[in-house]
Design a protein around this motif. Structure first.
Motif, mmCIF file in Angstrom:
data_model
loop_
_atom_site.group_PDB
_atom_site.id
_atom_site.type_symbol
_atom_site.label_atom_id
_atom_site.label_comp_id
_atom_site.label_asym_id
_atom_site.label_seq_id
_atom_site.Cartn_x
_atom_site.Cartn_y
_atom_site.Cartn_z
ATOM 1 N N ASP A 206 0.798 -1.214 0.000
ATOM 2 C CA ASP A 206 0.000 0.000 0.000
ATOM 3 C C ASP A 206 0.836 1.273 0.000
ATOM 4 O OD1 ASP A 206 -2.745 -1.274 2.045
ATOM 5 O OD2 ASP A 206 -2.280 -1.469 -0.075
ATOM 6 N N SER B 222 4.811 7.013 0.717
ATOM 7 C CA SER B 222 4.216 6.777 2.030
ATOM 8 C C SER B 222 3.607 5.387 2.110
ATOM 9 C CB SER B 222 3.120 7.813 2.306
ATOM 10 O OG SER B 222 3.628 9.126 2.224
ATOM 11 N N THR C 159 0.432 3.563 3.434
ATOM 12 C CA THR C 159 -0.911 3.903 3.896
ATOM 13 C C THR C 159 -1.336 3.083 5.105
ATOM 14 O OG1 THR C 159 -1.931 2.314 2.377
ATOM 15 C CG2 THR C 159 -1.619 4.567 1.578
ATOM 16 N N TYR D 36 7.274 6.788 6.109
ATOM 17 C CA TYR D 36 7.407 7.326 4.754
ATOM 18 C C TYR D 36 8.876 7.567 4.426
ATOM 19 C CZ TYR D 36 7.565 11.817 7.285
ATOM 20 O OH TYR D 36 7.864 12.837 8.152
#
Length: 254
Positions: free
Chosen positions: A178, A196, A198, A203
């Motif tokens: 993700d 990043s 999720t 990040y």
């Protein structure tokens, strides 16, 4: 990024600090803030690449760099751990590792042997020695171990970028993770792309170039060290790895 990130060296560093009582405390500055750019004003050379491709190549290119300036900070059970290292590719590193209230050590690693030179605060905290004569006897001296040593050797994990970053570089191109790419931004004048995760708050910033490199890895919830931040610089000049002279090395225990 979450699963692979958990194998990053924060855990090893925390373990090494705990085993060796290596700790240090130079001041540190927060990571530079990213400044948003007008999307119409720049061309993103990574626009057509997936977030997985970006992480793979940024990690591999960073690990392959012949010189990297690696700085960072994290929290270890309420103590702030900081490090400032000049990494010579796969040939080792030099620099400082520190933890608040515990002292600091200078580090030299040539790829197989590690030497650390503790300051007085370290000696007092790690050994309980307070006698001035005893402290004078070890002042400016190094203790040494091999890279495979279960205590001192673990502190060299940060110097081995190929090992530190191999998890990111080996993410399968078809991985349905993700990670998402953010817009192009700038950090200290350098164009960067944010990737990043999720699933959590981790990040990374990578250079917005055809062959990206890592600029920052930030993981507020890393195992071992919380609030973990790595910042990468590329000085462009070789890092000299020079072992200390025998006269400065403690032998036969300490």
């Amino acid at each position: 990024m979450a699963t692979v990130r958990r194998s990053a060296p924060g855990v090893l560093l925390a373990g090494a600090l705990a085993v060796t009582t290596v700790a240090c405390g130079p001041s540190h500055t927060p990571p530079p803030r990213a400044v948003m750019l007008d999307a119409q004003a720049v061309v993103d050379p990574l626009a057509a690449d997936t977030s997985v491709w970006v992480l793979q190549h940024a990690s591999a290119n960073t690990a392959a760099a012949f010189a990297v300036h690696l700085t960072g900070t994290g929290d270890d059970s309420g103590q702030t751990v900081t490090f400032d290292l000049s990494v010579a590719g796969s040939d080792g590193c030099t620099g400082t590792v520190a933890e608040t209230k515990e002292g600091s050590v200078q580090l030299i690693f040539d790829g197989s042997t590690v030497w650390i030179k503790p300051d007085d605060e370290f000696w007092r905290e790690a050994t309980g020695v307070t006698d001035p004569a005893q402290l004078a006897a070890v002042e400016g001296k190094y203790i040494t171990a091999t890279a495979s040593d279960s205590s001192l050797g673990k502190i060299t994990s940060l110097c081995q970028l190929n090992t530190v970053l191999k998890g990111f570089a080996s993410i399968p191109a078809t991985d349905a993770r993700d990670e998402i790419k953010g817009p192009v931004t700038r950090i200290n004048g350098q164009r960067v792309l944010k990737v990043s995760d999720t699933k959590d708050s981790a990040y990374a910033y990578v250079t917005d170039t055809a062959q990206p490199k890592l600029l920052q890895l930030i993981d507020p919830d890393a195992d071992g060290l919380t609030g973990l931040t790595y910042t990468f610089g590329y000085p462009g000049t070789p890092v000299a790895i020079t072992p200390p002279p025998a006269s400065e090395i403690i032998t036969g225990g300490y």
